[in-house]
Structure formats: C-alpha cells, structure tokens
Write an enzyme that holds these catalytic residues in place. Structure first.
Site, mmCIF file in Angstrom:
data_model
loop_
_atom_site.group_PDB
_atom_site.id
_atom_site.type_symbol
_atom_site.label_atom_id
_atom_site.label_comp_id
_atom_site.label_asym_id
_atom_site.label_seq_id
_atom_site.Cartn_x
_atom_site.Cartn_y
_atom_site.Cartn_z
ATOM 1 N N HIS A 264 4.068 -13.808 2.924
ATOM 2 C CA HIS A 264 5.357 -13.151 2.641
ATOM 3 C C HIS A 264 5.349 -12.627 1.197
ATOM 4 O O HIS A 264 4.519 -11.802 0.863
ATOM 5 C CB HIS A 264 6.482 -14.166 2.909
ATOM 6 C CG HIS A 264 7.879 -13.614 2.880
ATOM 7 N ND1 HIS A 264 8.200 -12.283 2.921
ATOM 8 C CD2 HIS A 264 9.070 -14.283 2.823
ATOM 9 C CE1 HIS A 264 9.504 -12.138 2.893
ATOM 10 N NE2 HIS A 264 10.065 -13.321 2.822
ATOM 11 N N HIS A 305 2.352 -5.654 8.856
ATOM 12 C CA HIS A 305 3.772 -6.004 8.726
ATOM 13 C C HIS A 305 4.322 -6.298 10.114
ATOM 14 O O HIS A 305 3.952 -5.657 11.085
ATOM 15 C CB HIS A 305 4.551 -4.837 8.106
ATOM 16 C CG HIS A 305 5.869 -5.254 7.543
ATOM 17 N ND1 HIS A 305 6.978 -5.425 8.329
ATOM 18 C CD2 HIS A 305 6.232 -5.576 6.287
ATOM 19 C CE1 HIS A 305 7.984 -5.822 7.574
ATOM 20 N NE2 HIS A 305 7.569 -5.917 6.331
ATOM 21 N N ASP A 363 3.523 -4.780 -0.791
ATOM 22 C CA ASP A 363 2.790 -5.606 -1.764
ATOM 23 C C ASP A 363 1.460 -5.014 -2.184
ATOM 24 O O ASP A 363 0.828 -5.513 -3.114
ATOM 25 C CB ASP A 363 2.564 -6.997 -1.156
ATOM 26 C CG ASP A 363 3.877 -7.713 -0.973
ATOM 27 O OD1 ASP A 363 4.216 -8.060 0.169
ATOM 28 O OD2 ASP A 363 4.599 -7.879 -1.980
HETATM 29 C C1 SDX Z 1 6.301 -9.030 3.085
HETATM 30 O O1 SDX Z 1 9.284 -9.383 6.993
HETATM 31 C C2 SDX Z 1 9.412 -8.632 5.946
HETATM 32 O O2 SDX Z 1 10.221 -7.728 5.896
HETATM 33 C C3 SDX Z 1 8.568 -9.045 4.760
HETATM 34 C C4 SDX Z 1 8.593 -8.116 3.559
HETATM 35 C C5 SDX Z 1 9.935 -8.102 2.875
HETATM 36 O O3 SDX Z 1 10.223 -7.147 2.150
HETATM 37 O O4 SDX Z 1 10.650 -9.128 2.985
HETATM 38 O O5 SDX Z 1 8.259 -6.792 3.957
HETATM 39 C C6 SDX Z 1 7.583 -8.571 2.500
HETATM 40 O O6 SDX Z 1 6.184 -10.199 3.349
HETATM 41 C C7 SDX Z 1 5.237 -8.010 3.422
HETATM 42 C C8 SDX Z 1 4.007 -8.668 4.120
HETATM 43 C C9 SDX Z 1 3.115 -9.248 3.022
HETATM 44 N N1 SDX Z 1 2.052 -10.075 3.636
HETATM 45 C C10 SDX Z 1 0.758 -9.679 3.568
HETATM 46 O O7 SDX Z 1 0.388 -8.590 3.116
HETATM 47 C C11 SDX Z 1 -0.212 -10.716 4.095
HETATM 48 C C12 SDX Z 1 -1.220 -10.037 5.034
HETATM 49 N N2 SDX Z 1 -0.503 -9.610 6.269
HETATM 50 C C13 SDX Z 1 -0.554 -10.511 7.392
HETATM 51 O O8 SDX Z 1 -0.517 -11.866 7.080
HETATM 52 C C14 SDX Z 1 0.373 -10.069 8.538
HETATM 53 O O9 SDX Z 1 0.166 -8.725 8.731
HETATM 54 C C15 SDX Z 1 1.867 -10.317 8.439
HETATM 55 C C16 SDX Z 1 2.185 -11.741 8.134
HETATM 56 C C17 SDX Z 1 2.467 -9.437 7.403
HETATM 57 C C18 SDX Z 1 2.476 -9.960 9.797
HETATM 58 O O10 SDX Z 1 2.052 -10.908 10.700
HETATM 59 P P1 SDX Z 1 2.418 -10.793 12.266
HETATM 60 O O11 SDX Z 1 3.466 -9.778 12.531
HETATM 61 O O12 SDX Z 1 2.625 -12.172 12.768
HETATM 62 O O13 SDX Z 1 1.137 -10.123 12.853
HETATM 63 P P2 SDX Z 1 -0.023 -10.925 13.524
HETATM 64 O O14 SDX Z 1 -0.459 -12.003 12.587
HETATM 65 O O15 SDX Z 1 0.398 -11.268 14.912
HETATM 66 O O16 SDX Z 1 -1.181 -9.831 13.553
HETATM 67 C C19 SDX Z 1 -1.360 -8.959 14.667
HETATM 68 C C20 SDX Z 1 -2.856 -8.683 14.713
HETATM 69 C C21 SDX Z 1 -3.692 -9.963 14.751
HETATM 70 O O17 SDX Z 1 -4.923 -9.628 15.365
HETATM 71 P P3 SDX Z 1 -5.090 -9.926 16.994
HETATM 72 O O18 SDX Z 1 -4.776 -11.402 17.194
HETATM 73 O O19 SDX Z 1 -4.086 -9.026 17.676
HETATM 74 O O20 SDX Z 1 -6.526 -9.570 17.285
HETATM 75 O O21 SDX Z 1 -3.260 -8.014 13.487
HETATM 76 C C22 SDX Z 1 -4.151 -8.839 12.758
HETATM 77 C C23 SDX Z 1 -3.989 -10.252 13.293
HETATM 78 O O22 SDX Z 1 -5.207 -10.988 13.127
HETATM 79 N N3 SDX Z 1 -3.739 -8.739 11.341
HETATM 80 C C24 SDX Z 1 -4.580 -8.628 10.317
HETATM 81 C C25 SDX Z 1 -3.754 -8.505 9.190
HETATM 82 N N4 SDX Z 1 -2.466 -8.566 9.565
HETATM 83 C C26 SDX Z 1 -2.467 -8.728 10.895
HETATM 84 N N5 SDX Z 1 -5.928 -8.609 10.250
HETATM 85 C C27 SDX Z 1 -6.457 -8.480 9.005
HETATM 86 N N6 SDX Z 1 -5.742 -8.339 7.862
HETATM 87 C C28 SDX Z 1 -4.377 -8.346 7.922
HETATM 88 N N7 SDX Z 1 -3.660 -8.233 6.815
#
Ligand code: SDX
Length: 424
Positions: A264, A305, A363
């Site tokens: 997050h 996201h 971010d």
């Molecule tokens: C913020 O919610 C908000 O509004 C948050 C925010 C705000 O202003 O409040 O926007 C701020 O928190 C932005 C997000 C910052 N976090 C990161 O940058 C961390 C990296 N991102 C991931 O951890 C992830 O993308 C999330 C947590 C942001 C979203 O997670 P989800 O929606 O639960 O997505 P998921 O984990 O189910 O991923 C879907 C697929 C998966 O692969 P499969 O199982 O389908 O094969 O996408 C892949 C994940 O493995 N994936 C990634 C990835 N993000 C998702 N693979 C590699 N790198 C990534 N960053």
C-alpha cells in the site's frame, strides 16, 4: 432507494435482493438480507464489495479516471493547491475566494504542537522508522484534546479536521529532524503549506531557509495526488475503526498503521529500494523475470493496482513533475530515473504485465521526486500519510455525520467442529 431486484438461487431457495445505482459507476446488490437466509457472501480482499455509500471520490479503473467531488485529479493538480483540495474533500464544494483565504488562515493558526508532545519523540530510538514515530505521536494527540472529541458534535469534528491538516506537516518534519539529531524547526506563518513543510524539514536555526518555489510546487502537487483515493485499505481501516465510535485521532493513527505496508503506502519507499537493488539498466530483464516468477516473492513495486486496469492518472502527473524537479535540480541524468524509465518501457511491452493490466501507479515516480528533493526513503510513506490525512478524515467525517453501524464482517469457517476436551 429502488424497486430493481437481483435474483439469487441457493439450493432450493430463490432470494430476491435490492439493486441500487449510484450517480456513476457499477450498480450494487444489497446483500444485507442474506444472513436471514443462512448464507454469507464471500469476498476476501473485498474485490467485489462496496463497503459503504460515499460522495467524496470516484475512480473508474478501466478508464484511468479519478474525481474528487467530481473534479478530475489532473485539473486539481494543475490549477488548485493542497489546502483548497482539503476544503473540497471535507466540505463537498470548492471554497469561494473569501472561504479559501479564511481556511488558509485557520490552518496556519493550528500548525504548532503542544510543547509537551516533544517528549513523545524523545522516547524513540534515534534510528526508529519515522512511520513508527508518526503512528505513536498522532495517536497521542487524543490525549491533548480529549475535551473536544465528541464525534456527534459537528463543530468539534471541524476543529479536529483543522488541527490534523495543520499539525501533520509539523509532526512529519519533526520525525525527520529527530532521526538526524537536528533541532525541531517551528512552523512559520509567512510561508505557504508546502513551503512551510520544506522549511521544517531542511531549515536550521542558524540561518533563514528560502524554499525553492519549483520544489515547493512539486511538494504541493504530491500532497494533492495523495490526498484521497476512495475505499483503499487504509481508508477502509479508518472507517472500520470509526464505526466503533473511536476518537478521530485514534482512527487516523489506525490509517497510518495500515498505510505503512509495502503493498500500500509503503510502496514508494519500496520502489526506491527496488531501483537501488536493480542498480543498473543491464539488470532490468533479470528483475522483470523475478517479478513474473510465481515462486519468487519479488514484485515490481510501483506497478499494478486493485482498481486501475489502465494508467493511474496520478502516475502521469507524477511523471511530468519528476521531469520538472530533476530539470530544476540539474539531475536529468539521474541514474535511478533512467532505470525507472527503462523499467516502465520494458514492463509496458511485456506480455505478463500487459495481460494483467499492470501499469505504473502513484508510487512509481513519487519516490524519484522526493529523493531528488533530498528526502530520505524512510520518510516517503510519512509524506503519503500526511497527504492522505484529509482523505481519511473526510471519509470518517462522512460516516459519523450520517447513519452507520459498527463494521462486523463474518467468515467461512473451516476449522474443527465441536469436540470434547480429553478429561484425564
Ligand atoms: C497504493 O487501493 C488504493 O487505492 C491504493 C492507493 C491509494 O492511493 O490509496 O492507490 C495506493 O497502495 C498503490 C499500490 C502500491 N503498491 C505497489 O506498488 C506494490 C506492488 N503492487 C502489487 O502488490 C499489487 O499490484 C497490488 C497490491 C497493488 C494490487 O494487488 P491485487 O489487486 O490483489 O492484485 P493481485 O495481487 O491479485 O495481482 C493480480 C496478478 C497476479 O498474478 P496472477 O496470480 O494473476 O498470475 O498480477 C500479478 C499478481 O502476481 N501482479 C504483479 C504485480 N502486481 C500484481 N506481478 C508483478 N509485479 C507486480 N507489482
């Protein structure tokens, strides 16, 4: 609210559920009646769950749209300032010039902390993470205003909003000063909100600090871009804490704790750590493969996201601001920026990221700006928390000023059924 119904068949039962429409966005199915039918909905992570009704922020993830009380984030970042956006989020309308002037003055008159609060900082180790300090100090604010925390009193909620907006930059800057062993700098009333923050961060008592206007404007944009974001994890935490009747300072402290996680708000710090770990453009392909490897916990920080399945509109503004700041500071050839740009280009062409609609989020570039300004990575999430305080408070205020119930989710139980204790 509606005469529209959704029909659900469960076993030999057919259940009719009301359907509601908002002003824009997906319809919702009211499932509150399901408990009487002996079934729950199941939605870990709340992927398809609307936890509340709100009029503050709207996100259209498919089209990269973010509106604050109807105004597009790009227009607010271009034409407004953070305090005006605070007024808008809190009150629902942009202030008149007179209201805006009065609001700016009010905030200026609440930037100081009770002098006794200095002691809270000195209870921490000097190498404490600034987020640990911020969690503690903001929660402690409730000990100084316990006679003005009646959540049912609109006036007391308003003064609390002003205190939090005004004091968060002071608390954030003091977290930094404490960690480097420099004296706390007091706020100055002749500076703007973001100039004051830079003054308290980088000023010293020995000489007058002159804020760089380009950096001050970049900070103000970063504050605007992080101000609110619908029902994200930390805002939902604040709402859940607030649903118990907890005081607003305790609720904001719970939001700070939730924001700290690297998935997050902690992602901006994690992006810089990731770029430093990649170290050179020649290593990018290796890290892209690590991010795709299910057996490797590594993820491309700053990418992906839960809601945006298109570009995060904040990331676009942040990328432009990064170029402005680096140009102003003569850092256009910043190696980290080069790695970030190349990483972004490769990821946006890679099938794995394209298929999963993983784009840079807010971010990805913010850390590059903050590092260029001279802010240490450990302070990045503190700045995010400072900016998001108005979003957390606005959602808390929207909830407690209306009808609400304590939040109490249920579960799918998969543990042992009843068994007797083996009496010897
Ligand atoms: C913020 O919610 C908000 O509004 C948050 C925010 C705000 O202003 O409040 O926007 C701020 O928190 C932005 C997000 C910052 N976090 C990161 O940058 C961390 C990296 N991102 C991931 O951890 C992830 O993308 C999330 C947590 C942001 C979203 O997670 P989800 O929606 O639960 O997505 P998921 O984990 O189910 O991923 C879907 C697929 C998966 O692969 P499969 O199982 O389908 O094969 O996408 C892949 C994940 O493995 N994936 C990634 C990835 N993000 C998702 N693979 C590699 N790198 C990534 N960053």
């Amino acid at each position: 609210m509606t005469d529209r119904k959704a029909t659900l068949s469960v076993g030999d039962k057919t259940i009719e559920l009301p359907v509601y429409s908002g002003t824009v966005g997906p319809d919702v199915i009211d499932v509150r009646g399901l408990v009487q039918e002996g079934v729950f909905t199941y939605d870990p992570g709340f992927v398809s769950t609307a936890a509340c009704e709100s009029a503050i922020t709207y996100i259209d993830g498919a089209n990269g749209v973010l509106l604050h009380r109807g105004y597009p984030i790009e227009q607010l970042a271009e034409h407004s300032d953070y305090l005006e956006v605070c007024y808008l989020l809190l009150n629902g309308e942009l202030p008149s010039p007179e209201e805006n002037k009065r609001f700016h003055e009010t905030i200026k008159n609440h930037t100081m902390l009770h002098d006794q609060m200095r002691n809270f900082f000195h209870g921490f180790r000097r190498d404490a993470h600034p987020m640990a300090i911020m969690c503690g100090v903001v929660g402690a604010l409730s000990a100084f205003y316990h006679d003005q925390m009646d959540v049912t009193d609109e006036k007391q909620r308003q003064i609390t909003a002003h205190r939090l907006i005004a004091k968060m930059p002071t608390i954030a800057a003091w977290c930094y000063k404490y960690s480097i062993g420099q004296p706390f700098m007091y706020p100055r009333n002749d500076l703007s909100y973001s100039e004051n923050f830079l003054h308290m961060m980088f000023g010293v008592p020995c000489e007058e600090y002159k804020p760089n206007p380009v950096l001050a404007k970049a900070m103000d944009k970063i504050f605007i871009l992080h101000a609110d974001h619908e029902q994200n994890a930390s805002t939902s935490t604040v709402r859940l804490a607030g649903s118990t009747g907890a005081n607003p300072y305790a609720c904001i402290a719970s939001g700070i704790a939730a924001l700290w996680g690297p998935a997050h708000g902690g992602a901006n710090e994690a992006v810089l750590d990731m770029l430093a770990e990649i170290g050179d453009e020649s290593n990018i392909e290796k890290y892209i493969e690590k991010a795709k490897d299910k057996d490797d916990p590594f993820r491309l920080m700053g990418f992906g996201h839960r809601v945006y399945k298109n570009f995060d509109p904040r990331a676009k503004v942040m990328r432009e601001t990064a170029h402005e700041v680096l140009r102003e500071l003569g850092l256009e050839n910043d190696p980290l920026l080069k790695i970030a740009q190349r990483l972004e280009k490769i990821a946006l062409e890679d099938e794995y990221f394209v298929e999963r609609k993983l784009y840079p989020n807010v971010d990805f570039y913010s850390g590059i700006i903050l590092k260029a300004i001279g802010i240490p990575t450990s302070m990045f999430t503190v700045i995010f928390a400072m900016s998001r305080t108005i979003g957390w408070f606005s959602h808390w205020n929207e909830m407690v000023s209306g009808n609400y119930r304590i939040g109490r989710p249920r579960q799918l139980y998969t543990g042992p059924t009843k068994r007797d204790y083996p009496v010897k």
